[in-house]
Write a protein that holds these residues in place. Structure first.
Motif, PDB file in Angstrom:
ATOM      1  N   PRO A 196       3.900   7.984   4.086  1.00 11.20           N
ATOM      2  CA  PRO A 196       4.037   9.444   4.216  1.00 11.20           C
ATOM      3  C   PRO A 196       4.847  10.082   3.095  1.00 11.20           C
ATOM      4  O   PRO A 196       4.562  11.212   2.683  1.00 11.20           O
ATOM      5  CB  PRO A 196       4.732   9.609   5.571  1.00 11.20           C
ATOM      6  CG  PRO A 196       4.432   8.358   6.325  1.00 11.20           C
ATOM      7  CD  PRO A 196       4.360   7.267   5.290  1.00 11.20           C
ATOM      8  N   ASP A 197       5.838   9.365   2.597  1.00  9.38           N
ATOM      9  CA  ASP A 197       6.685   9.879   1.523  1.00  9.38           C
ATOM     10  C   ASP A 197       6.080   9.503   0.178  1.00  9.38           C
ATOM     11  O   ASP A 197       6.014   8.315  -0.162  1.00  9.38           O
ATOM     12  CB  ASP A 197       8.091   9.292   1.653  1.00  9.38           C
ATOM     13  CG  ASP A 197       9.054   9.820   0.595  1.00  9.38           C
ATOM     14  OD1 ASP A 197       8.626  10.604  -0.274  1.00  9.38           O
ATOM     15  OD2 ASP A 197      10.241   9.430   0.629  1.00  9.38           O
ATOM     16  N   PRO A 198       5.616  10.462  -0.614  1.00 11.73           N
ATOM     17  CA  PRO A 198       5.009  10.119  -1.902  1.00 11.73           C
ATOM     18  C   PRO A 198       6.004   9.520  -2.892  1.00 11.73           C
ATOM     19  O   PRO A 198       5.593   8.970  -3.921  1.00 11.73           O
ATOM     20  CB  PRO A 198       4.461  11.460  -2.403  1.00 11.73           C
ATOM     21  CG  PRO A 198       5.304  12.488  -1.723  1.00 11.73           C
ATOM     22  CD  PRO A 198       5.631  11.916  -0.371  1.00 11.73           C
ATOM     23  N   ASP A 199       7.288   9.618  -2.572  1.00 13.64           N
ATOM     24  CA  ASP A 199       8.330   9.061  -3.435  1.00 13.64           C
ATOM     25  C   ASP A 199       8.874   7.740  -2.888  1.00 13.64           C
ATOM     26  O   ASP A 199       9.965   7.302  -3.265  1.00 13.64           O
ATOM     27  CB  ASP A 199       9.482  10.062  -3.578  1.00 13.64           C
ATOM     28  CG  ASP A 199       9.014  11.419  -4.083  1.00 13.64           C
ATOM     29  OD1 ASP A 199       8.082  11.449  -4.907  1.00 13.64           O
ATOM     30  OD2 ASP A 199       9.570  12.439  -3.654  1.00 13.64           O
ATOM     31  N   HIS A 200       8.106   7.080  -2.049  1.00 13.78           N
ATOM     32  CA  HIS A 200       8.589   5.886  -1.363  1.00 13.78           C
ATOM     33  C   HIS A 200       9.047   4.807  -2.343  1.00 13.78           C
ATOM     34  O   HIS A 200      10.038   4.107  -2.077  1.00 13.78           O
ATOM     35  CB  HIS A 200       7.487   5.323  -0.459  1.00 13.78           C
ATOM     36  CG  HIS A 200       7.948   4.214   0.425  1.00 13.78           C
ATOM     37  ND1 HIS A 200       8.425   4.410   1.699  1.00 13.78           N
ATOM     38  CD2 HIS A 200       8.027   2.863   0.201  1.00 13.78           C
ATOM     39  CE1 HIS A 200       8.773   3.254   2.227  1.00 13.78           C
ATOM     40  NE2 HIS A 200       8.541   2.301   1.343  1.00 13.78           N
ATOM     41  N   VAL A 201       8.355   4.653  -3.453  1.00 12.46           N
ATOM     42  CA  VAL A 201       8.697   3.574  -4.385  1.00 12.46           C
ATOM     43  C   VAL A 201      10.076   3.760  -5.010  1.00 12.46           C
ATOM     44  O   VAL A 201      10.619   2.815  -5.591  1.00 12.46           O
ATOM     45  CB  VAL A 201       7.647   3.425  -5.505  1.00 12.46           C
ATOM     46  CG1 VAL A 201       6.316   2.971  -4.929  1.00 12.46           C
ATOM     47  CG2 VAL A 201       7.506   4.703  -6.311  1.00 12.46           C
ATOM     48  N   LEU A 202      10.645   4.954  -4.912  1.00 11.73           N
ATOM     49  CA  LEU A 202      11.960   5.213  -5.495  1.00 11.73           C
ATOM     50  C   LEU A 202      13.093   5.086  -4.482  1.00 11.73           C
ATOM     51  O   LEU A 202      14.268   5.260  -4.848  1.00 11.73           O
ATOM     52  CB  LEU A 202      12.001   6.604  -6.138  1.00 11.73           C
ATOM     53  CG  LEU A 202      11.007   6.852  -7.270  1.00 11.73           C
ATOM     54  CD1 LEU A 202      11.238   8.231  -7.881  1.00 11.73           C
ATOM     55  CD2 LEU A 202      11.101   5.773  -8.340  1.00 11.73           C
ATOM     56  N   LEU A 203      12.761   4.780  -3.235  1.00 14.99           N
ATOM     57  CA  LEU A 203      13.803   4.583  -2.235  1.00 14.99           C
ATOM     58  C   LEU A 203      14.649   3.362  -2.615  1.00 14.99           C
ATOM     59  O   LEU A 203      14.114   2.362  -3.103  1.00 14.99           O
ATOM     60  CB  LEU A 203      13.197   4.390  -0.854  1.00 14.99           C
ATOM     61  CG  LEU A 203      12.449   5.593  -0.257  1.00 14.99           C
ATOM     62  CD1 LEU A 203      11.851   5.224   1.093  1.00 14.99           C
ATOM     63  CD2 LEU A 203      13.380   6.793  -0.118  1.00 14.99           C
ATOM     64  N   PHE A 239       4.073  -6.425 -10.075  1.00 15.00           N
ATOM     65  CA  PHE A 239       3.856  -5.536  -8.938  1.00 15.00           C
ATOM     66  C   PHE A 239       2.615  -4.704  -9.185  1.00 15.00           C
ATOM     67  O   PHE A 239       2.549  -3.931 -10.140  1.00 15.00           O
ATOM     68  CB  PHE A 239       5.070  -4.625  -8.764  1.00 15.00           C
ATOM     69  CG  PHE A 239       4.876  -3.492  -7.779  1.00 15.00           C
ATOM     70  CD1 PHE A 239       4.555  -3.749  -6.461  1.00 15.00           C
ATOM     71  CD2 PHE A 239       5.040  -2.172  -8.180  1.00 15.00           C
ATOM     72  CE1 PHE A 239       4.385  -2.702  -5.552  1.00 15.00           C
ATOM     73  CE2 PHE A 239       4.878  -1.118  -7.295  1.00 15.00           C
ATOM     74  CZ  PHE A 239       4.549  -1.388  -5.969  1.00 15.00           C
ATOM     75  N   ASP A 240       1.595  -4.878  -8.339  1.00 17.13           N
ATOM     76  CA  ASP A 240       0.409  -4.028  -8.396  1.00 17.13           C
ATOM     77  C   ASP A 240       0.734  -2.714  -7.709  1.00 17.13           C
ATOM     78  O   ASP A 240       1.086  -2.692  -6.519  1.00 17.13           O
ATOM     79  CB  ASP A 240      -0.766  -4.694  -7.686  1.00 17.13           C
ATOM     80  CG  ASP A 240      -1.701  -5.424  -8.635  1.00 17.13           C
ATOM     81  OD1 ASP A 240      -2.905  -5.119  -8.611  1.00 17.13           O
ATOM     82  OD2 ASP A 240      -1.214  -6.288  -9.394  1.00 17.13           O
ATOM     83  N   MET A 241       0.618  -1.616  -8.451  1.00 21.68           N
ATOM     84  CA  MET A 241       0.900  -0.304  -7.876  1.00 21.68           C
ATOM     85  C   MET A 241      -0.395   0.475  -7.703  1.00 21.68           C
ATOM     86  O   MET A 241      -1.135   0.709  -8.667  1.00 21.68           O
ATOM     87  CB  MET A 241       1.858   0.487  -8.756  1.00 21.68           C
ATOM     88  CG  MET A 241       2.208   1.846  -8.165  1.00 21.68           C
ATOM     89  SD  MET A 241       3.661   2.582  -8.925  1.00 21.68           S
ATOM     90  CE  MET A 241       3.670   4.192  -8.117  1.00 21.68           C
ATOM     91  N   VAL A 242      -0.651   0.859  -6.472  1.00 18.01           N
ATOM     92  CA  VAL A 242      -1.849   1.628  -6.163  1.00 18.01           C
ATOM     93  C   VAL A 242      -1.436   3.074  -5.902  1.00 18.01           C
ATOM     94  O   VAL A 242      -0.429   3.334  -5.247  1.00 18.01           O
ATOM     95  CB  VAL A 242      -2.608   1.018  -4.963  1.00 18.01           C
ATOM     96  CG1 VAL A 242      -1.739   0.951  -3.728  1.00 18.01           C
ATOM     97  CG2 VAL A 242      -3.892   1.783  -4.682  1.00 18.01           C
ATOM     98  N   THR A 243      -2.208   4.013  -6.424  1.00 15.64           N
ATOM     99  CA  THR A 243      -1.884   5.426  -6.317  1.00 15.64           C
ATOM    100  C   THR A 243      -3.052   6.184  -5.678  1.00 15.64           C
ATOM    101  O   THR A 243      -4.193   5.722  -5.701  1.00 15.64           O
ATOM    102  CB  THR A 243      -1.605   6.044  -7.695  1.00 15.64           C
ATOM    103  OG1 THR A 243      -2.817   6.057  -8.458  1.00 15.64           O
ATOM    104  CG2 THR A 243      -0.553   5.246  -8.461  1.00 15.64           C
ATOM    105  N   LEU A 250       0.842  -1.202   0.000  1.00 20.42           N
ATOM    106  CA  LEU A 250       0.000   0.000   0.000  1.00 20.42           C
ATOM    107  C   LEU A 250       0.875   1.249   0.000  1.00 20.42           C
ATOM    108  O   LEU A 250       0.872   2.053   0.928  1.00 20.42           O
ATOM    109  CB  LEU A 250      -0.948  -0.020   1.191  1.00 20.42           C
ATOM    110  CG  LEU A 250      -1.903  -1.220   1.259  1.00 20.42           C
ATOM    111  CD1 LEU A 250      -2.831  -1.097   2.461  1.00 20.42           C
ATOM    112  CD2 LEU A 250      -2.715  -1.362  -0.028  1.00 20.42           C
ATOM    113  N   VAL A 251       1.597   1.423  -1.089  1.00 16.75           N
ATOM    114  CA  VAL A 251       2.565   2.526  -1.162  1.00 16.75           C
ATOM    115  C   VAL A 251       1.882   3.895  -1.164  1.00 16.75           C
ATOM    116  O   VAL A 251       2.498   4.900  -0.792  1.00 16.75           O
ATOM    117  CB  VAL A 251       3.462   2.383  -2.407  1.00 16.75           C
ATOM    118  CG1 VAL A 251       4.380   1.184  -2.258  1.00 16.75           C
ATOM    119  CG2 VAL A 251       2.644   2.282  -3.687  1.00 16.75           C
TER     120      VAL A 251
END
Length: 300
Positions: free
Chosen positions: A112-119, A136-140, A107-108
């Motif tokens: 809190p960090d909107p850029d979490h997927v790029l960590l 990978f299912d990505m939910v926005t 549940l990205v």
């Protein structure tokens, strides 16, 4: 065969779902296969892909227990801790012993960090999925999240990304937001390994059933122009859809969107893309089909 490529089950008395609160009271209760089965039958849906609802193992274990006893579940999109690549690899290997596990989601959009997927740590987790051939299912929940889809394609070669809910089109949020979404979706679609779900498309706020197929159609038509039917799949988003008119309305709208499509396009949208993207097990699909036939023939 019609496949609902995005639905959930949950039981908040048994498993923790922190986002389930009294603010969305109509869905803050148990939803199980016995509740969905008659709705599927009425809509002509034979099988589903069951998608994770919480970022912990208990939710995945609960889904797998349901899948074991429910023939309608053709695939499960599970959770593994993508922030910890070693743990993710270990859990994924364990889960994949069961062919019903067909994808992974975190549940990205709630981080809190909107850029979490790029960590870096998260990208390492995504590399585990790419190496295993697991989508990978990505939910926005905001356009910022959608911006990252092309970056994932560049940074994690070979990763198949399933974009849930068309990246949440900004219905009723003004022309600027809409044009930005259109551009970002088109950019995401440039990678042939990105697939999208026509699901969770609610122009009205929760509790307001005052929306219809004509309001959703522009988002669908844009997605069709970007992805084509071979990279789009439909989903009912139940039981979240209860907040927006319910399962029946969702599938009425879905069928309405299909009126201008060809038979081949409908076959892809309503099942073919889900089968090819998630590599759904043929035996489970056959069992789901047989179960659906039996349900249709049962007396009411």
């Amino acid at each position: 065969m019609i496949i609902d490529a995005h639905q959930h089950f949950w039981s908040p008395e048994e498993v923790s779902y922190p986002w389930l609160t009294d603010e969305i009271a109509p869905v803050n209760r148990r939803f199980g296969p016995e509740h969905l089965a008659p709705l599927m039958t009425a809509a002509g849906v034979q099988a589903t892909v069951l998608v994770q609802s919480a970022d912990h193992r208990a939710d995945t274990d609960a889904m797998l227990a349901i899948a074991e006893r429910s023939a309608a579940v053709a695939g499960v999109v599970a959770w593994v801790p993508l922030d910890d690549a070693d743990a993710a690899a270990e859990q994924l290997a364990e889960l994949r012993r069961d062919p019903v596990v067909v994808g992974v989601r975190n549940l990205v959009h709630d981080r809190p960090d909107p850029d979490h997927v790029l960590l870096p740590a998260f990208l390492d987790g995504l590399r585990v999925l790419a190496a295993a051939g697991v989508p990978f299912d990505m939910v926005t929940s905001q356009l910022r999240h959608l911006e990252h889809v092309p970056s994932l394609s560049e940074r994690v070669p070979g990763l198949r990304v399933v974009l849930d809910h068309l990246g949440k089109p900004p219905f009723r949020q003004g022309e600027d937001a809409w044009r930005a979404w259109e551009q970002l979706l088109a950019r995401a679609a440039e990678d042939p390994l990105v697939i999208a779900k026509v699901s969770g498309l609610y122009p009205a706020p929760a509790g307001d059933p005052g929306w219809d197929v004509d309001e959703v159609r522009p988002a669908f038509e844009h997605a069709m122009s970007c992805f084509g039917p071979e990279r789009l799949m439909v989903g009912g988003d139940w039981p979240i859809s209860v907040l927006f008119g319910g399962y029946e309305k969702t599938w009425e709208v879905t069928q309405g969107l299909m009126r201008e499509t060809s038979a081949d396009e409908r076959a892809a949208l309503l099942g073919g893309t889900a089968v090819s993207t998630y590599r759904l097990d043929a035996q489970r699909l056959a069992a789901a089909s047989a179960s659906a036939v039996a349900s249709e023939g049962s007396p009411s």
